[in-house]
Design a protein around this motif. Structure first.
Motif, PDB file in Angstrom:
ATOM      1  N   LEU B 116       1.895  21.383  -2.426  1.00  0.00           N
ATOM      2  CA  LEU B 116       0.883  21.284  -1.374  1.00  0.00           C
ATOM      3  C   LEU B 116      -0.510  21.409  -1.988  1.00  0.00           C
ATOM      4  CD1 LEU B 116       1.199  22.932   2.127  1.00  0.00           C
ATOM      5  CD2 LEU B 116      -0.991  22.694   1.014  1.00  0.00           C
ATOM      6  N   VAL B 117      -0.674  22.380  -2.848  1.00  0.00           N
ATOM      7  CA  VAL B 117      -1.971  22.563  -3.506  1.00  0.00           C
ATOM      8  C   VAL B 117      -2.287  21.355  -4.394  1.00  0.00           C
ATOM      9  CG1 VAL B 117      -3.253  23.975  -5.172  1.00  0.00           C
ATOM     10  CG2 VAL B 117      -1.846  25.095  -3.443  1.00  0.00           C
ATOM     11  N   SER B 119      -1.080  18.261  -4.259  1.00  0.00           N
ATOM     12  CA  SER B 119      -1.297  17.033  -3.492  1.00  0.00           C
ATOM     13  C   SER B 119      -2.705  17.008  -2.911  1.00  0.00           C
ATOM     14  CB  SER B 119      -0.260  16.940  -2.367  1.00  0.00           C
ATOM     15  OG  SER B 119      -0.514  15.807  -1.566  1.00  0.00           O
ATOM     16  N   THR B 120      -3.125  18.161  -2.383  1.00  0.00           N
ATOM     17  CA  THR B 120      -4.450  18.268  -1.779  1.00  0.00           C
ATOM     18  C   THR B 120      -5.541  18.005  -2.809  1.00  0.00           C
ATOM     19  OG1 THR B 120      -3.522  19.964  -0.336  1.00  0.00           O
ATOM     20  CG2 THR B 120      -5.926  19.783  -0.393  1.00  0.00           C
ATOM     21  N   LEU B 121      -5.443  18.699  -3.936  1.00  0.00           N
ATOM     22  CA  LEU B 121      -6.441  18.532  -4.990  1.00  0.00           C
ATOM     23  C   LEU B 121      -6.424  17.117  -5.537  1.00  0.00           C
ATOM     24  CD1 LEU B 121      -5.860  21.812  -7.034  1.00  0.00           C
ATOM     25  CD2 LEU B 121      -7.728  21.323  -5.438  1.00  0.00           C
ATOM     26  N   GLY B 122      -5.208  16.587  -5.706  1.00  0.00           N
ATOM     27  CA  GLY B 122      -5.055  15.254  -6.282  1.00  0.00           C
ATOM     28  C   GLY B 122      -5.742  14.189  -5.442  1.00  0.00           C
ATOM     29  N   LEU B 123      -5.670  14.335  -4.121  1.00  0.00           N
ATOM     30  CA  LEU B 123      -6.352  13.377  -3.242  1.00  0.00           C
ATOM     31  C   LEU B 123      -7.855  13.426  -3.488  1.00  0.00           C
ATOM     32  CD1 LEU B 123      -4.335  13.968   0.072  1.00  0.00           C
ATOM     33  CD2 LEU B 123      -4.393  11.845  -1.245  1.00  0.00           C
ATOM     34  N   ALA B 124      -8.385  14.639  -3.591  1.00  0.00           N
ATOM     35  CA  ALA B 124      -9.828  14.774  -3.825  1.00  0.00           C
ATOM     36  C   ALA B 124     -10.215  14.231  -5.205  1.00  0.00           C
ATOM     37  CB  ALA B 124     -10.243  16.234  -3.684  1.00  0.00           C
ATOM     38  N   PHE B 125      -9.426  14.608  -6.219  1.00  0.00           N
ATOM     39  CA  PHE B 125      -9.772  14.212  -7.592  1.00  0.00           C
ATOM     40  C   PHE B 125      -9.676  12.702  -7.811  1.00  0.00           C
ATOM     41  CE2 PHE B 125      -8.397  18.573  -9.518  1.00  0.00           C
ATOM     42  CZ  PHE B 125      -9.428  19.169  -8.823  1.00  0.00           C
ATOM     43  N   SER B 126      -8.750  12.064  -7.099  1.00  0.00           N
ATOM     44  CA  SER B 126      -8.539  10.624  -7.322  1.00  0.00           C
ATOM     45  C   SER B 126      -9.397   9.785  -6.375  1.00  0.00           C
ATOM     46  CB  SER B 126      -7.061  10.286  -7.129  1.00  0.00           C
ATOM     47  OG  SER B 126      -6.671  10.555  -5.786  1.00  0.00           O
ATOM     48  N   LYS B 127     -10.292  10.437  -5.673  1.00  0.00           N
ATOM     49  CA  LYS B 127     -11.171   9.732  -4.726  1.00  0.00           C
ATOM     50  C   LYS B 127     -10.373   8.951  -3.685  1.00  0.00           C
ATOM     51  CE  LYS B 127     -15.123   9.541  -7.774  1.00  0.00           C
ATOM     52  NZ  LYS B 127     -16.198   8.772  -8.349  1.00  0.00           N
ATOM     53  N   THR B 128      -9.351   9.616  -3.152  1.00  0.00           N
ATOM     54  CA  THR B 128      -8.592   8.979  -2.075  1.00  0.00           C
ATOM     55  C   THR B 128      -8.539   9.901  -0.854  1.00  0.00           C
ATOM     56  OG1 THR B 128      -6.499   9.830  -2.937  1.00  0.00           O
ATOM     57  CG2 THR B 128      -7.165   7.632  -3.658  1.00  0.00           C
ATOM     58  N   CYS B 129      -9.300  11.001  -0.892  1.00  0.00           N
ATOM     59  CA  CYS B 129      -9.362  11.876   0.278  1.00  0.00           C
ATOM     60  C   CYS B 129     -10.638  11.563   1.038  1.00  0.00           C
ATOM     61  CB  CYS B 129      -9.368  13.344  -0.143  1.00  0.00           C
ATOM     62  SG  CYS B 129      -9.675  14.456   1.243  1.00  0.00           S
ATOM     63  N   LEU B 130     -10.477  11.231   2.311  1.00  0.00           N
ATOM     64  CA  LEU B 130     -11.632  10.861   3.122  1.00  0.00           C
ATOM     65  C   LEU B 130     -12.404  12.065   3.607  1.00  0.00           C
ATOM     66  CD1 LEU B 130      -9.709   8.150   4.944  1.00  0.00           C
ATOM     67  CD2 LEU B 130     -12.040   7.791   4.151  1.00  0.00           C
ATOM     68  N   TYR B 131     -11.726  13.183   3.666  1.00  0.00           N
ATOM     69  CA  TYR B 131     -12.353  14.364   4.261  1.00  0.00           C
ATOM     70  C   TYR B 131     -13.208  15.109   3.237  1.00  0.00           C
ATOM     71  CZ  TYR B 131      -9.377  13.083   8.095  1.00  0.00           C
ATOM     72  OH  TYR B 131      -8.791  12.376   9.109  1.00  0.00           O
ATOM     73  N   ALA B 132     -12.872  14.944   1.952  1.00  0.00           N
ATOM     74  CA  ALA B 132     -13.671  15.588   0.909  1.00  0.00           C
ATOM     75  C   ALA B 132     -15.141  15.161   0.991  1.00  0.00           C
ATOM     76  CB  ALA B 132     -13.084  15.297  -0.467  1.00  0.00           C
ATOM     77  N   PRO B 133     -15.424  13.835   1.074  1.00  0.00           N
ATOM     78  CA  PRO B 133     -16.847  13.467   1.109  1.00  0.00           C
ATOM     79  C   PRO B 133     -17.554  13.764   2.438  1.00  0.00           C
ATOM     80  CG  PRO B 133     -15.448  11.502   1.123  1.00  0.00           C
ATOM     81  CD  PRO B 133     -14.549  12.654   0.883  1.00  0.00           C
ATOM     82  N   ILE B 134     -16.825  13.891   3.534  1.00  0.00           N
ATOM     83  CA  ILE B 134     -17.548  14.062   4.804  1.00  0.00           C
ATOM     84  C   ILE B 134     -17.721  15.519   5.219  1.00  0.00           C
ATOM     85  CG2 ILE B 134     -16.832  11.788   5.656  1.00  0.00           C
ATOM     86  CD1 ILE B 134     -14.938  13.144   7.597  1.00  0.00           C
ATOM     87  N   LYS B 135     -17.003  16.423   4.572  1.00  0.00           N
ATOM     88  CA  LYS B 135     -17.108  17.835   4.970  1.00  0.00           C
ATOM     89  C   LYS B 135     -18.355  18.477   4.354  1.00  0.00           C
ATOM     90  CE  LYS B 135     -14.450  19.606   1.122  1.00  0.00           C
ATOM     91  NZ  LYS B 135     -15.583  19.237   0.276  1.00  0.00           N
ATOM     92  N   SER B 136     -18.909  19.438   5.078  1.00  0.00           N
ATOM     93  CA  SER B 136     -20.081  20.164   4.562  1.00  0.00           C
ATOM     94  C   SER B 136     -19.668  21.465   3.898  1.00  0.00           C
ATOM     95  CB  SER B 136     -21.053  20.473   5.701  1.00  0.00           C
ATOM     96  OG  SER B 136     -21.496  19.277   6.290  1.00  0.00           O
TER      97      SER B 136
END
Lengths: 423, 423
Positions: B116-117, B119-136
């Motif tokens: 779980l950890v 997968s979550t990080l991997g989405l952010a690191f691979s620039k495939t997480c949409l929520y990483a760039p929009i969250k403050s």
């Protein structure tokens, strides 16, 4: 050792299996500590502490027990030993460092938890731990997920006290930790059948502070150039620290330090001139475990600093003894113990600073980050330690390993390659 | 989905890789949720929430953002969503349930931490997480070693707030947790540029309480005999709960429950008569992860209860709304959230009792303890859960697995064998 078989039998041990454990550990000792050359003469005492930890020391504890003293086992250096001592009880570290007992824990517990926890449990489960039957209470803490949850299960079966260590170091956390120290005192007072006395507590704090001071003296001698003692021998001293009677131990470390000072004057060292100065940082190496230090030092390195719980974390801070009342002294104890920089904290900048300072003071050329397998906190914090060291151009090598010998050849290759890259 | 490519590009995503992720997740969905027969008609909405989580929902959030609302990401159900909402910000769960992104995390972090950890990080690191760039802001917590230390590293790079969850539930722990809730409020107020207002907070608590109530209604319908809905579909609803706008979501779950009541009256069920009634207990199954529920239900089981964070833990307790002032309401919030029975506590008798009660109420025949690999706390607590269930003659099967498909055949054999032994 066979003189002790009657005692072992009376303590309910599986004597045959226990003999196998001892042989296994002794063989490990001979292949690592025993193979060293040019050791300080006064190391004999500490070697003997380890050898007698299943013999003479247990006989001594049983003698004390027969006089009414209770034995309190602990697993982690966050447990304030002076409080146990002040209630006329004896603190003894219970951690296991041998691979031999690991399979006995794996019958009940998951395989993918750290070898230290499994080795410790395995000794108890296989009836080869001498301290399990003689202790009246075990004190665990919440420094990591595996230990925290294992204690939860053990406390269903044996007398167990779990201290909650906070995960931050803010004001509210210091309150929580002080509260936990007070709760421990209440529980220990019940067990001892007496109340803490401030004069006696102060006396025991002094004993522990003296022990810490002499270990600080040793740490300062270790970083001399050339180092007068090997890291492996310094580790043996630390392993003895967790088992031996503290006043006697302190005296013996003073003698060792005297000898080391003499060696410094004469330029005597167990190392070749070109041995690379290494700091080991991370997980503890408890009795039975000499694997990583031995690997480093038999590959051309000299371990001159241990930023571990079997290193500086155990002795770097003294307890303040200004206060004269129980609350004041317990506050000082809580304060001192919370300064230990386990990787369980967030943020953990104190540990980063400590590593940096130790590296500078010790003129460290490279750091081996020693991570016991499945220890998430040290394993992940290794990233930040590495980053901090890089700022001072000190390279670090992360070794993740268990107590087995299966990866030794591979690790040796990695350690040798790492040492070669160091200046 | 391609209508969204412009949006993805503008958010800095690796659009090609992101398309691969979506295909991978959609394939997983089709092979599990999509293969079911006789699904409730109103499940269409929740399927669509999952499908639009990278499309329509993000567009919606960007629209809100353009009006000045900030997005606050969270990883764990201990983070009080009503507080975020009351400050006119939008809470969004960030956890990843796809194996696709795991390797991208393993480049930096240890492999032996939970999927779980990773997968979550991997989405952010691979620039495939949409929520990483929009969250403050991201809010993490200290529920486990791996997450705690990973947050520590992420907080060096992005705006991060770490809540310390205590490890016991004594009075001092409730104080610490209340303090942490207040500290979160301070941080969120700064981000929002406004102060919490008790009336608005109460309004948002009501919204969250209504969401919890309807999920409680759903939970009661699930345990009817025969169950009118599959466990896999109930899981889809829960996964949607962590992404969807709460008022709309609540209304849609009411509609689902209405349909399920009708199915109950008519005796309509997705299961055969002889499907064994199963509770899944342990780790969450977040969006992208339908593995264990699918395995159980395609092997002749019916998952009718989830004692997980994507199950009862998310909705079993309401926030008390008696108080009219901020402190009173925050106290009630702290109180409610500390009742969540994560395996991070010691002792954790509340969880044992909860599992036993749920098993009785649900007429559960067997429990599958679902443990994400390297999750020490659930893995070790499985021993006590198993022991508790045994007292009621309910067998349990422990499955330790990651997000990959490599062990699926082996797990199917084990699940089938387990189901066969159940009465």
């Amino acid at each position: 050792m066979n003189n002790y078989e009657k005692m072992w039998q009376e303590l309910g041990l599986d004597v045959n299996l226990h003999n196998e454990v001892l042989n296994y550990i002794n063989k490990g000792f001979q292949n690592t500590v025993g193979k060293q050359k040019n050791r300080p003469r006064t190391m004999d005492y500490f070697d003997n502490v380890l050898h007698e930890s299943h013999g003479g020391r247990v006989a001594e504890l049983l003698e004390e027990k027969s006089k009414g003293k209770k034995i309190v086992g602990f697993f982690c250096i966050y447990v304030p030993e002076e409080i146990i001592m002040a209630l006329d009880m004896i603190p003894i570290a219970l951690c296991g460092g041998t691979n031999f007992s690991v399979p006995y824990a794996e019958k009940m517990f998951p395989r993918d938890i750290c070898p230290l926890v499994k080795s410790t449990l395995g000794l108890a489960f296989s009836k080869t731990c001498l301290y399990a039957p003689i202790k009246s209470l075990a004190v665990g803490e919440t420094t990591c997920d595996a230990k925290k949850k294992v204690w939860d299960i053990l406390s269903q079966k044996v007398n167990f006290h779990i201290m909650e260590l906070p995960q931050k170091k803010n004001i509210i956390d210091t309150h929580l930790w002080e509260d936990e120290v007070h709760t421990l005192v209440e529980n220990l007072e019940k067990l001892a059948g007496k109340k803490l006395n401030p004069f006696i507590l102060k006396e025991k704090i002094d004993i522990m502070n003296n022990k810490r001071k002499v270990l600080q003296r040793l740490a300062k001698l270790r970083i001399k150039e050339p180092p007068p003692i090997s890291g492996l021998d310094a580790l043996v001293v630390m392993q003895a620290a967790l088992n031996d009677e503290p006043v006697r131990f302190t005296k013996k470390v003073e003698e060792l330090c005297d000898e080391l000072e003499d060696r410094v004057k004469k330029g005597i060292s167990p190392f070749y001139d070109k041995a690379k100065r290494i700091m080991v940082s991370g997980c503890p190496s408890v009795m039975g475990n000499w694997k990583v230090h031995s690997l480093i030092e038999s590959s051309g390195g000299a371990v001159v600093v241990d930023e571990t719980c079997t290193g500086v974390r155990y002795f770097k801070d003294l307890v303040d003894t200004k206060a004269n009342d129980i609350d004041g002294l317990l506050g000082a104890i809580a304060d001192r113990y919370l300064k230990i920089n386990c990787s369980c904290f967030t943020p953990n900048n104190d540990r980063l600073e400590m590593v940096r300072t130790l590296a500078r003071e010790g003129n460290i050329k490279g750091v081996v980050q020693y991570i016991l397998q499945y220890c998430h906190t040290y394993n992940i914090e290794a990233i930040r330690i590495d980053g901090t060291l890089k700022q001072d151009n000190i390279p670090s090598l992360k070794i993740v390993t268990d107590y087995s010998e299966e990866d030794t050849a591979q690790l040796r290759t990695r350690v040798e390659a790492f040492l070669e890259t160091l200046q």
